[in-house]
Design a protein around this motif. Structure first.
Motif, mmCIF file in Angstrom:
data_model
loop_
_atom_site.group_PDB
_atom_site.id
_atom_site.type_symbol
_atom_site.label_atom_id
_atom_site.label_comp_id
_atom_site.label_asym_id
_atom_site.label_seq_id
_atom_site.Cartn_x
_atom_site.Cartn_y
_atom_site.Cartn_z
ATOM 1 N N LYS A 30 0.829 -1.206 0.000
ATOM 2 C CA LYS A 30 0.000 0.000 0.000
ATOM 3 C C LYS A 30 0.865 1.259 0.000
ATOM 4 N N ILE A 31 0.301 2.323 -0.567
ATOM 5 C CA ILE A 31 0.869 3.664 -0.461
ATOM 6 C C ILE A 31 -0.142 4.534 0.269
ATOM 7 N N GLN A 32 0.293 5.175 1.345
ATOM 8 C CA GLN A 32 -0.563 6.076 2.117
ATOM 9 C C GLN A 32 -0.324 7.520 1.680
ATOM 10 N N GLN A 33 -1.415 8.271 1.516
ATOM 11 C CA GLN A 33 -1.328 9.697 1.223
ATOM 12 C C GLN A 33 -1.787 10.499 2.444
ATOM 13 N N SER A 67 10.094 6.208 17.419
ATOM 14 C CA SER A 67 11.543 6.025 17.329
ATOM 15 C C SER A 67 12.175 6.903 16.256
ATOM 16 N N ASP A 68 11.350 7.431 15.350
ATOM 17 C CA ASP A 68 11.876 8.194 14.220
ATOM 18 C C ASP A 68 10.732 9.019 13.641
ATOM 19 N N ILE A 69 11.029 9.835 12.644
ATOM 20 C CA ILE A 69 9.986 10.526 11.908
ATOM 21 C C ILE A 69 9.052 9.482 11.296
ATOM 22 N N GLY A 70 7.767 9.801 11.210
ATOM 23 C CA GLY A 70 6.780 8.789 10.850
ATOM 24 C C GLY A 70 6.776 8.376 9.394
ATOM 25 N N GLN A 71 6.969 9.349 8.471
ATOM 26 C CA GLN A 71 6.787 9.078 7.045
ATOM 27 C C GLN A 71 8.081 8.658 6.370
ATOM 28 N N HIS A 72 7.937 8.134 5.155
ATOM 29 C CA HIS A 72 9.095 7.778 4.337
ATOM 30 C C HIS A 72 9.536 8.922 3.432
ATOM 31 N N PHE A 73 8.567 9.714 2.955
ATOM 32 C CA PHE A 73 8.876 10.820 2.052
ATOM 33 C C PHE A 73 8.008 12.021 2.388
ATOM 34 N N THR A 74 8.591 13.212 2.232
ATOM 35 C CA THR A 74 7.830 14.457 2.306
ATOM 36 C C THR A 74 7.950 15.157 0.961
ATOM 37 N N ILE A 75 6.801 15.591 0.423
ATOM 38 C CA ILE A 75 6.787 16.335 -0.835
ATOM 39 C C ILE A 75 6.435 17.783 -0.523
ATOM 40 N N PHE A 76 7.319 18.697 -0.922
ATOM 41 C CA PHE A 76 7.205 20.111 -0.568
ATOM 42 C C PHE A 76 6.489 20.907 -1.670
ATOM 43 N N PRO A 77 6.030 22.119 -1.345
ATOM 44 C CA PRO A 77 5.286 22.927 -2.330
ATOM 45 C C PRO A 77 6.040 23.183 -3.625
ATOM 46 N N ASP A 78 7.368 23.268 -3.575
ATOM 47 C CA ASP A 78 8.141 23.539 -4.793
ATOM 48 C C ASP A 78 8.427 22.280 -5.603
ATOM 49 N N ARG A 85 12.040 8.445 7.075
ATOM 50 C CA ARG A 85 12.287 7.169 7.753
ATOM 51 C C ARG A 85 12.906 6.165 6.770
ATOM 52 N N ASN A 86 13.783 5.310 7.285
ATOM 53 C CA ASN A 86 14.345 4.206 6.501
ATOM 54 C C ASN A 86 13.206 3.411 5.869
ATOM 55 N N ILE A 87 13.260 3.222 4.570
ATOM 56 C CA ILE A 87 12.163 2.565 3.867
ATOM 57 C C ILE A 87 12.015 1.097 4.263
ATOM 58 N N GLU A 88 13.055 0.506 4.882
ATOM 59 C CA GLU A 88 12.931 -0.866 5.372
ATOM 60 C C GLU A 88 12.108 -0.954 6.661
ATOM 61 N N LYS A 89 11.767 0.179 7.249
ATOM 62 C CA LYS A 89 10.937 0.211 8.448
ATOM 63 C C LYS A 89 9.509 0.589 8.078
ATOM 64 N N SER A 90 8.542 -0.036 8.733
ATOM 65 C CA SER A 90 7.144 0.362 8.537
ATOM 66 C C SER A 90 6.963 1.789 9.012
ATOM 67 N N PRO A 91 6.058 2.541 8.385
ATOM 68 C CA PRO A 91 5.824 3.916 8.833
ATOM 69 C C PRO A 91 5.049 3.954 10.140
ATOM 70 N N ALA A 92 4.902 5.145 10.705
ATOM 71 C CA ALA A 92 4.068 5.351 11.886
ATOM 72 C C ALA A 92 3.048 6.429 11.520
ATOM 73 N N CYS A 93 2.100 6.065 10.660
ATOM 74 C CA CYS A 93 1.231 7.075 10.054
ATOM 75 C C CYS A 93 -0.260 6.784 10.166
ATOM 76 N N ILE A 104 3.561 8.775 2.426
ATOM 77 C CA ILE A 104 3.933 10.054 1.833
ATOM 78 C C ILE A 104 3.215 11.166 2.588
ATOM 79 N N GLU A 105 3.985 12.111 3.116
ATOM 80 C CA GLU A 105 3.421 13.329 3.706
ATOM 81 C C GLU A 105 3.592 14.463 2.699
ATOM 82 N N ASN A 106 2.491 15.099 2.335
ATOM 83 C CA ASN A 106 2.517 16.236 1.424
ATOM 84 C C ASN A 106 2.404 17.503 2.246
ATOM 85 N N LEU A 107 3.442 18.344 2.199
ATOM 86 C CA LEU A 107 3.483 19.503 3.082
ATOM 87 C C LEU A 107 2.415 20.514 2.672
#
Length: 331
Positions: A30-33, A67-78, A85-93, A104-107
């Motif tokens: 799955k991919i979370q938005q 233990s770490d930031i929750g997401q794997h990727f942040t996408i910024f306005p620009d 987070r290390n992609i080998e770890k499950s997110p906390a989202c 994915i966290e979209n700022l």
């Protein structure tokens, strides 16, 4: 490309190149938005990506106790992308829904009356999601690309946003946060970019699936302890579900394209299954006397680590479901 505070910032083209060479052991389903809500556009100054990301990590670790930031990727306005987070770890989202997921966290605050998403960020969200779908062979549908809004905040059960839900990723995220909004507005944009041959739904080369039982598991270039560790991938974390393509001398080949091996000693076999009930209760133990702690929806894929009578334990979690509402992959 730039690295600071342990995060790496990519342009979209740089991200494409990086993802193409990335080796991921755990199975992604799955991919979370999400949207950050805060920080939002007013906090973004055009050059403070790392400072905002550092602040998010601090909040997640200090305030949430993660233990770490929750997401794997942040996408910024620009349109730039930061690794998290290390992609080998499950997110906390999303509570109860993080196994086998990428977050994915979209700022921005994409509720109505909040931030109006600008074109650079919109295009990057579409492109990154498309690239991840192709990378992990995920078809574009409501079971593979999910919004936080669709899950109950307390139980993690999927209710598609009818009660006790966040608005995340925003009531105006690509036209709305409902399942119908995703199907009408977001998924078509992805499907325009994905060819039928890009997604390989059934991989007959997979022999079986296993779950990592050690805290970390090294990946080696051959099927023995004397061989070197693979340099371009991280050790795999406890609980990760791996695809196995070949078995040899109690070692498992976990890549179909490279000689990447792990010791079978530190794994247990799991079985992939699909939920057949409209809503399948998840319980804290193997029987109806145990309380319901969540639910799975019809069509959701899970990994079963133990079967006792008519009950199945889900992966490494202490969660159990009735076997009669599951269809196993080999059936």
């Amino acid at each position: 490309m730039e690295t600071k505070y342990g995060f790496t910032k990519f342009s979209l083209n740089e991200f494409k190149e990086w993802l193409n060479t990335l080796k991921v052991g755990r199975t992604i389903l799955k991919i979370q938005q999400h949207h950050t809500y805060s920080p939002s556009y007013i906090h973004f100054k055009g050059n403070n990506h790392f400072e905002l990301q550092k602040g998010m990590k601090s909040y997640h670790v200090v305030h949430n106790g993660w233990s770490d930031i929750g997401q794997h990727f942040t996408i910024f306005p620009d349109g730039t992308i930061l690794t998290c987070r290390n992609i080998e770890k499950s997110p906390a989202c999303i509570y109860g829904q993080n196994a086998n997921s990428i977050c994915i966290e979209n700022l921005g605050n994409f509720d109505f009356g909040g931030d109006e998403m600008i074109s650079e960020q919109k295009q990057t969200i579409i492109e990154v999601t498309k690239l991840l779908c192709v990378k992990f062979n995920l078809p574009v549908n409501k079971d593979r690309i999910v919004y936080h809004h669709w899950f109950d905040l307390v139980s993690g059960s999927r209710n598609d946003g009818i009660k006790n839900n966040k608005s995340c990723p925003g009531t105006n995220f690509f036209g709305g946060n409902k399942v119908a909004d995703a199907e009408n507005n977001f998924y078509p944009l992805l499907k325009e970019l994905i060819n039928d041959n890009d997604i390989k739904i059934n991989d007959d080369s997979i022999l079986k699936y296993v779950m990592v039982t050690s805290s970390t598991l090294n990946v080696r270039v051959d099927s023995n302890y004397k061989s070197d560790k693979v340099k371009d991938r991280n050790p795999i974390k406890f609980g990760s579900v791996l695809r196995v393509y070949k078995e040899q001398n109690n070692w498992l080949k976990i890549s179909n394209s490279s000689e990447h091996w792990v010791s079978e000693r530190f794994t247990d076999e799991v079985k992939k299954a699909t939920v057949t009930a409209t809503a399948l209760n998840v319980r804290s133990g193997g029987g109806t006397k145990y309380p319901v702690v969540g639910s799975f929806n019809k069509g959701q894929e899970i990994f079963v680590s133990q079967i006792i009578g008519d009950w199945c334990k889900v992966s490494s979690d202490n969660k159990w479901v009735s076997k009669k509402y599951l269809k196993f992959s080999n059936e």
